[in-house]
Design an enzyme around this catalytic site. Structure first.
Site, mmCIF file in Angstrom:
data_model
loop_
_atom_site.group_PDB
_atom_site.id
_atom_site.type_symbol
_atom_site.label_atom_id
_atom_site.label_comp_id
_atom_site.label_asym_id
_atom_site.label_seq_id
_atom_site.Cartn_x
_atom_site.Cartn_y
_atom_site.Cartn_z
ATOM 1 N N ASP A 90 0.407 -0.828 0.037
ATOM 2 C CA ASP A 90 -0.073 -0.175 -0.622
ATOM 3 C C ASP A 90 0.502 1.399 0.190
ATOM 4 O O ASP A 90 1.712 1.412 0.860
ATOM 5 C CB ASP A 90 -1.195 -0.147 1.371
ATOM 6 C CG ASP A 90 -2.012 0.508 0.922
ATOM 7 O OD1 ASP A 90 -1.772 1.810 -0.032
ATOM 8 O OD2 ASP A 90 -2.769 1.073 1.894
ATOM 9 N N ARG B 35 -0.045 4.607 -0.493
ATOM 10 C CA ARG B 35 -1.374 6.010 -0.411
ATOM 11 C C ARG B 35 -0.485 6.702 0.815
ATOM 12 O O ARG B 35 0.061 5.929 1.650
ATOM 13 C CB ARG B 35 -2.884 4.871 -0.492
ATOM 14 C CG ARG B 35 -3.260 4.845 -1.272
ATOM 15 C CD ARG B 35 -4.565 4.120 -1.401
ATOM 16 N NE ARG B 35 -4.557 3.350 -0.536
ATOM 17 C CZ ARG B 35 -5.437 2.039 -0.570
ATOM 18 N NH1 ARG B 35 -6.767 2.654 -0.421
ATOM 19 N NH2 ARG B 35 -5.846 1.173 1.069
#
Length: 256
Positions: free
Chosen positions: A165, A167
């Protein structure tokens, strides 16, 4: 959200109760007083946004570090019963949001969140530059190919040498702060979003589930999110088979 009722010129008045604070004229914005280093963002004008889900107001925000342009889509009505506003941080997903792909639950979560915000008041932040949990569209499609070869969504990213991930929510937290949303009810199944927002100075007073029924095409992906990424999923409701262009089951995707 928290957006208060729109005035006749399509803008929202400022207030200190969790409603829109951003000025109608574009400019740079920095939150103050929360003990966190502000992330530079720039706000555009607030406009009316009639949609299939109801009437909203919209405001574009630019991350001045990455250049990514995000969109705040808000109910023109304040939250009901004096509750903290609902907020959805929705990561861009071209395949799910635009094409209705059943490899993921992104498009259905987007629709569900907009319906909830229309009914109860709140804001959806559509976060661009977060395709495939931040690895980008081309890499997401490469990950799909690996998933079709048998890897799960976590393993596929690792095989590509990419983060599980990637983000970042600093700009999102800054936008929420500029809009006066310091305490929110987060529409998400992902506890990591709650933790990241807290570190950026936004208090999540409640996690509101956005689980939608699983499908044959995404059940393995959702099970992986539950087992390996600690998403709060029950997986108790399932939609039957839907014809697809090519055979194959257990498709997966990349986000929340």
């Amino acid at each position: 959200m928290t957006a208060s009722a729109a005035s006749g010129n399509g803008h929202l008045p400022a207030s200190g109760n969790g409603h829109h604070k951003a000025e109608s004229a574009p400019g740079h914005h920095h939150a103050e007083g929360n003990g966190h280093t502000p992330h530079p963002v720039s706000a555009g004008p607030i406009v009316q946004l009639p949609t299939a889900f109801g009437d909203f107001v919209a405001q574009a925000w630019t991350d001045l570090v990455t250049g990514h342009e995000h969109l705040a889509v808000s109910s023109p009505n304040p939250p009901k019963d004096g509750k903290a506003p609902l907020v959805r941080l929705h990561s861009e997903c071209l395949t799910g949001d635009v094409f209705g792909s059943y490899r993921c639950d992104c498009g259905e979560q987007l629709a569900y969140a907009l319906e909830m915000i229309r009914e109860h008041g709140g804001t959806l932040l559509y976060l661009r530059g977060q395709e495939g949990r931040g690895i980008g569209l081309a890499n997401k499609i490469k990950a799909y190919a690996l998933q079709e070869a048998g890897f799960d969504t976590v393993e596929a990213n690792e095989q590509l040498g990419l983060p599980v991930d990637a983000r970042c929510y600093k700009a999102a937290a800054q936008v929420l702060a500029e809009m006066g949303l310091h305490e929110v009810r987060l529409l998400s199944n992902n506890p990591d979003k709650q933790n990241r927002l807290a570190k950026a100075g936004v208090k999540v007073v409640e996690m509101v589930p956005t689980e939608v029924p699983s499908r044959d095409q995404n059940i393995r992906y959702l099970q992986t999110k539950k087992d390996r990424m600690e998403h709060r999923l029950v997986l108790g409701s399932h939609v039957g088979p839907v014809p697809v262009a090519s055979p194959g089951a257990g498709f997966e995707h990349e986000q929340d």
